[in-house]
Design a protein around this motif. Structure first.
Motif, PDB file in Angstrom:
ATOM      1  N   LYS A  59      11.872  13.873 -36.755  1.00 18.64           N
ATOM      2  CA  LYS A  59      12.464  14.522 -37.937  1.00 18.64           C
ATOM      3  C   LYS A  59      11.548  14.382 -39.147  1.00 18.64           C
ATOM      4  N   THR A  60      10.373  13.815 -38.941  1.00 20.04           N
ATOM      5  CA  THR A  60       9.395  13.529 -40.008  1.00 20.04           C
ATOM      6  C   THR A  60      10.046  12.868 -41.225  1.00 20.04           C
ATOM      7  N   LEU A  61      10.909  11.896 -40.958  1.00 20.29           N
ATOM      8  CA  LEU A  61      11.561  11.179 -42.062  1.00 20.29           C
ATOM      9  C   LEU A  61      10.584  10.179 -42.665  1.00 20.29           C
ATOM     10  N   ARG A  62      10.476  10.192 -43.977  1.00 15.88           N
ATOM     11  CA  ARG A  62       9.490   9.343 -44.660  1.00 15.88           C
ATOM     12  C   ARG A  62      10.128   8.258 -45.516  1.00 15.88           C
ATOM     13  N   ASN A  63      11.447   8.165 -45.481  1.00 17.12           N
ATOM     14  CA  ASN A  63      12.111   7.165 -46.319  1.00 17.12           C
ATOM     15  C   ASN A  63      13.157   6.375 -45.542  1.00 17.12           C
ATOM     16  N   GLY A  64      12.839   6.036 -44.326  1.00 14.81           N
ATOM     17  CA  GLY A  64      13.757   5.233 -43.534  1.00 14.81           C
ATOM     18  C   GLY A  64      14.362   6.021 -42.394  1.00 14.81           C
ATOM     19  N   ILE A 104       9.314   1.538 -51.369  1.00 17.98           N
ATOM     20  CA  ILE A 104       8.865   2.593 -52.289  1.00 17.98           C
ATOM     21  C   ILE A 104       9.367   3.942 -51.770  1.00 17.98           C
ATOM     22  N   ILE A 105       9.999   4.689 -52.655  1.00 21.66           N
ATOM     23  CA  ILE A 105      10.525   6.006 -52.250  1.00 21.66           C
ATOM     24  C   ILE A 105       9.358   6.999 -52.175  1.00 21.66           C
ATOM     25  N   GLN A 106       9.227   7.644 -51.026  1.00 22.23           N
ATOM     26  CA  GLN A 106       8.168   8.630 -50.823  1.00 22.23           C
ATOM     27  C   GLN A 106       8.667  10.018 -51.211  1.00 22.23           C
ATOM     28  N   GLY A 107       7.809  10.759 -51.850  1.00 24.26           N
ATOM     29  CA  GLY A 107       8.169  12.125 -52.223  1.00 24.26           C
ATOM     30  C   GLY A 107       8.178  13.033 -51.001  1.00 24.26           C
ATOM     31  N   PRO A 108       8.711  14.243 -51.166  1.00 21.07           N
ATOM     32  CA  PRO A 108       8.706  15.182 -50.039  1.00 21.07           C
ATOM     33  C   PRO A 108       7.282  15.562 -49.649  1.00 21.07           C
ATOM     34  N   VAL A 109       7.108  15.907 -48.394  1.00 18.68           N
ATOM     35  CA  VAL A 109       5.778  16.280 -47.903  1.00 18.68           C
ATOM     36  C   VAL A 109       5.381  17.643 -48.462  1.00 18.68           C
ATOM     37  N   ASP A 110       4.170  17.725 -48.956  1.00 17.25           N
ATOM     38  CA  ASP A 110       3.609  18.998 -49.395  1.00 17.25           C
ATOM     39  C   ASP A 110       2.764  19.529 -48.244  1.00 17.25           C
TER      40      ASP A 110
END
Ligand code: SF4
Length: 132
Positions: A59-64, A104-110
């Motif tokens: 799901k390409t989750l970047r914040n957990g 650290i909260i990651q921003g959405p992928v560009d």
């Protein structure tokens, strides 16, 4: 790596950052791919995710993790794979400041940055910050 790239700033200015990026991505992509199974999103989070590339999450989750991690720690989508967030958490425990970094909260992928050099981007941010 960042320190070396920051030191090379005058060279990159002379040759042009666009050209420099082509050279650096040619090195960065295979190195990170081999060592960390990196998907080269261009917005590297490895230092904050226990050196685990979150782009390997189906799901390409970047914040957990999602809510579907199985009891044994495997992925709900790919049961034969350990949830990348289990691996990320374990990795973060072995890193200095890893426990803080993983929060650290990651921003959405560009998506437009896919394949570009995260190393060079981070170095340029440092240079810009120093310049004020
Ligand atoms: S279980 Fe983990 S790896 Fe699988 S989709 Fe959810 S967050 Fe991603």
């Amino acid at each position: 790596m960042e320190k070396a790239l920051v030191a090379l700033h005058p060279v990159f200015v002379k040759v042009g950052y666009t050209r420099a990026e082509r050279w650096i991505s040619v090195i960065e992509k295979p190195v990170k791919g081999f060592l960390f199974d990196s998907k080269s999103c261009g917005q590297c989070t490895l230092g904050s995710t226990g050196m685990t590339c979150p782009m390997n999450c189906p799901k390409t989750l970047r914040n957990g993790p999602c809510g579907g991690v199985r009891e044994d720690g495997s992925c709900e989508i790919k049961p034969d794979m350990t949830c990348i967030w289990v691996t990320a958490w374990e990795g973060s425990q072995r890193m200095a400041d890893g426990e803080q970094a993983i929060q650290i909260i990651q921003g959405p992928v560009d998506a437009s940055l896919q394949g570009s050099s995260a190393w060079l981007r981070e170095a340029r941010q440092t240079i810009d910050q120093r310049a004020g």
